[in-house]
Design a protein around this motif. Structure first.
Motif, short mmCIF file in Angstrom:
data_model
loop_
_atom_site.label_atom_id
_atom_site.label_comp_id
_atom_site.label_asym_id
_atom_site.label_seq_id
_atom_site.Cartn_x
_atom_site.Cartn_y
_atom_site.Cartn_z
N THR A 15 0.84 -1.22 0.00
CA THR A 15 0.00 0.00 0.00
C THR A 15 0.87 1.26 0.00
N GLN A 16 2.15 1.09 0.36
CA GLN A 16 3.06 2.26 0.35
C GLN A 16 4.03 2.20 -0.83
N ASP A 17 3.70 1.38 -1.83
CA ASP A 17 4.55 1.22 -3.03
C ASP A 17 5.98 0.80 -2.71
N LYS A 18 6.13 0.01 -1.64
CA LYS A 18 7.49 -0.45 -1.28
C LYS A 18 7.64 -1.93 -1.68
N PRO A 19 8.87 -2.42 -1.84
CA PRO A 19 9.03 -3.86 -2.13
C PRO A 19 8.51 -4.70 -0.96
N LEU A 20 8.08 -5.91 -1.28
CA LEU A 20 7.50 -6.78 -0.23
C LEU A 20 8.63 -7.31 0.66
N PRO A 21 8.63 -6.97 1.96
CA PRO A 21 9.80 -7.31 2.79
C PRO A 21 9.75 -8.70 3.43
N ALA A 22 8.54 -9.26 3.64
CA ALA A 22 8.46 -10.46 4.50
C ALA A 22 8.39 -11.73 3.66
N ARG A 23 8.87 -12.80 4.25
CA ARG A 23 9.01 -14.07 3.54
C ARG A 23 8.40 -15.18 4.39
N PHE A 24 7.46 -15.91 3.83
CA PHE A 24 6.85 -17.04 4.55
C PHE A 24 7.69 -18.29 4.28
N ASP A 25 8.06 -18.99 5.35
CA ASP A 25 8.96 -20.15 5.20
C ASP A 25 8.22 -21.49 5.15
N GLY A 26 6.87 -21.43 5.12
CA GLY A 26 6.11 -22.69 5.06
C GLY A 26 5.83 -23.27 6.44
N HIS A 27 6.06 -22.46 7.49
CA HIS A 27 5.94 -22.97 8.86
C HIS A 27 4.54 -23.52 9.17
N ALA A 28 4.51 -24.73 9.70
CA ALA A 28 3.25 -25.36 10.13
C ALA A 28 3.52 -26.08 11.43
N ASN A 29 2.57 -26.03 12.35
CA ASN A 29 2.65 -26.98 13.46
C ASN A 29 1.27 -27.48 13.84
N CYS A 30 1.21 -28.75 14.18
CA CYS A 30 -0.10 -29.37 14.45
C CYS A 30 0.03 -30.35 15.60
N PHE A 31 -0.89 -30.23 16.54
CA PHE A 31 -1.04 -31.29 17.54
C PHE A 31 -1.77 -32.45 16.88
N ILE A 32 -1.36 -33.66 17.24
CA ILE A 32 -2.05 -34.84 16.71
C ILE A 32 -2.61 -35.61 17.89
N GLU A 33 -3.93 -35.52 18.08
CA GLU A 33 -4.59 -36.20 19.20
C GLU A 33 -4.45 -37.71 18.98
N THR A 34 -3.93 -38.43 19.99
CA THR A 34 -3.69 -39.86 19.77
C THR A 34 -4.55 -40.75 20.67
N GLY A 35 -5.48 -40.13 21.40
CA GLY A 35 -6.41 -40.91 22.21
C GLY A 35 -5.91 -41.14 23.63
N PHE A 36 -6.79 -41.53 24.52
CA PHE A 36 -6.48 -41.82 25.93
C PHE A 36 -5.76 -40.64 26.59
N GLY A 37 -6.16 -39.41 26.24
CA GLY A 37 -5.61 -38.23 26.92
C GLY A 37 -4.20 -37.86 26.51
#
Ligand SMILES: Cc1cc2nc3c(=O)[nH]c(=O)nc-3n(C[C@H](O)[C@H](O)[C@H](O)COP(=O)(O)OP(=O)(O)OC[C@H]3O[C@@H](n4cnc5c(N)ncnc54)[C@H](O)[C@@H]3O)c2cc1C
Length: 451
Positions: free
Chosen positions: A320-342
């Motif tokens: 919006t300010q006509d500047k180059p795009l500074p930020a870079r997404f690295d693909g970061h993901a994190n997920c809890f995987i519920e495995t049952g029995f608490g």
């Protein structure tokens, strides 16, 4: 007044609306969001409804409660985007102009894409849990189901939250055990992938966990159709998997307007070609894409939408300010995987680093453990719902970096990952089994699933 329009008020669109309204001068920028449905669903909660752990009312709130002041809200369906004319066309024919457009329309399950899936057995002996309706109806079915062959099937490998089907399998094991009828249920995990997951270390860990819980993994099963009369899944190579109860994760596709607007990628799944680092549309400089709607090669997950939102806020402000795009997404993901029995496991990864064992976020201390079942991970999973409603949706900063860190991770020697051909490649390979062009595409596809 300049116009910034956001399409879709799910997780990503609502976060962006809140973040940008705080940053953009409201004398200079009008913000509009377009959304077709009034209810916001906490989708990670869908996994708990079939087992009575959450009730339906635990996962739904009105979308409008999460919108900031000083924005325009349009309740309508997007029918088309004309990127050459900077115009959005709504289903009622109204046109909206924009200076900057953010597409956050996510992905939805499409059972109608697979012959026989949503026929007479749909919501009788075939269910999904990727929708609110499906998870609620499945809860009712499980309450009175007397056992038999329970098949959990992924119709396609590119799905949102690729660990949710595994969580369903683990929770089903716990549910039937606690009901005292586990010996009456044969649980089978039928997947187009080469194992439980896509990348080697997590696949090995999760496949072993499934097997330890007595869940049979049927890999490389590319679903072609469901034979309703015989109650069988039929693969492209004519293998069959009979079921008494089928829990399906149907083909997931991006919004229909993407196809109407000719904006989709080569897979015909209506995901939008997006620069994987800047999140700018590959075709239009003033269009940005976030969340499940993109085709970037990482998981489609709420955590990803959250990390993307930090990056995209910076880039949109610069734009919006006509500047180059500074930020870079690295693909970061994190997920809890519920495995049952608490207990639950946790994975954390990005474009370049597969899920690895270790501690998160602090080395040795954790307190979370990566690729390991713990009670603390389960507590993290259950506590996440509060964070979602109160911090994430409202666009607040969480004390978690959007960039993945290697801190606490135990590195493993690299090895080749399984490859998952796309639907298009598979269809083509039925006609020309040895087509060398499919190899490059398969590699790209395995990368795209990301997790
Ligand atoms: C069963 C299940 C379990 C999950 N578990 C987890 C988990 O544990 N952790 C995790 O990180 N993620 C999880 N997810 C994934 C997570 O919910 C999604 O990745 C996240 O919601 C993506 O956000 P989004 O904004 O891109 O899409 P969505 O939140 O789906 O929002 C898209 C919005 O766009 C709107 N829309 C679509 N088309 C149009 C149109 N044409 N016009 C107007 N509006 C439109 C939709 O109505 C919707 O409101 C899970 C998902 C499911 C289904």
């Amino acid at each position: 007044m300049k116009k910034l329009v956001i399409l879709g008020a799910g997780l990503a669109g609502t976060m962006m609306l809140n973040k940008l309204r705080r940053e953009l001068d409201d004398d200079e920028w009008n913000l509009t969001i377009v959304e077709k449905d009034h209810d916001h669903y906490y989708q990670p909660g869908f996994i708990f409804i079939p087992f009575g752990i959450y009730q339906p009312e635990d996962v739904v709130k009105p979308k409008k409660d999460f919108f900031p002041d000083n924005v325009d809200v349009i309740w309508d369906e997007v029918a088309e985007v004309d990127g050459d004319r900077n115009t959005v066309v709504l289903s009622n024919g109204r046109e909206l102009g924009y200076d900057v457009l953010i597409i956050a329309t996510g992905t939805e399950p499409k059972p109608e894409e697979t012959p026989g899936l949503d026929g007479d057995l749909w919501y009788k002996d075939i269910f999904d849990f990727y929708t609110f309706e499906g998870s609620v109806k499945l809860a009712r079915k499980l309450e009175s189901w007397e056992g038999g062959r329970l098949v959990i099937n992924l119709a396609e490998s590119i799905i949102k939250c690729p660990v949710a089907p595994l969580e369903f399998a683990f929770l089903a094991d716990a549910y039937f055990t606690e009901k005292g009828m586990r010996d009456k249920v044969d649980i089978r995990y039928v997947t187009p992938m080469a194992g439980a997951f896509t990348k080697p270390v997590a696949t090995k860990y999760l496949t072993a966990l499934l097997e330890r819980k007595g869940i049979t993994v049927v890999p490389d099963f590319y679903l072609e159709r469901v034979d309703e009369d015989r109650k069988e899944l039929v693969s492209y190579d004519e293998r069959v998997e009979p079921f008494d109860l089928l829990v399906s994760i149907p083909v997931n596709m991006g919004a229909e307007f993407v196809e109407e607007s000719d904006m989709g990628d080569d897979d015909d799944l209506n995901f939008i070609p997006t620069d994987k680092y800047t999140l700018q549309s590959r075709d239009f400089k003033n269009i940005f894409v976030i969340g499940d709607a993109t085709n970037v090669p990482t998981s489609k997950a709420g955590s990803v939408a959250h990390f993307m939102a930090d990056v995209l806020t910076e880039n949109v402000l610069a734009f919006t300010q006509d500047k180059p795009l500074p930020a870079r997404f690295d693909g970061h993901a994190n997920c809890f995987i519920e495995t049952g029995f608490g207990k639950a496991a946790l994975i954390d990864f990005n474009y370049d680093t597969e899920p690895l064992p270790g501690k998160y976020p602090v080395p040795v201390i954790g307190p979370m453990s990566l690729l390991k079942e713990t009670r603390l991970n389960h507590a993290g999973k259950m506590g996440f719902r509060w964070l979602y409603w109160h911090m994430l949706l409202t666009g607040r900063d969480l004390p978690v970096s959007s960039e993945m860190s290697m801190t606490g991770k135990v590195t493993m020697s690299p090895s080749a990952g399984p490859k998952n051909p796309s639907r298009k490649d598979r269809d083509a390979s039925q006609a020309t089994p040895a087509d060398p062009a499919s190899t490059a595409s398969e590699t790209r596809e395995a990368e795209k699933v990301g997790a």
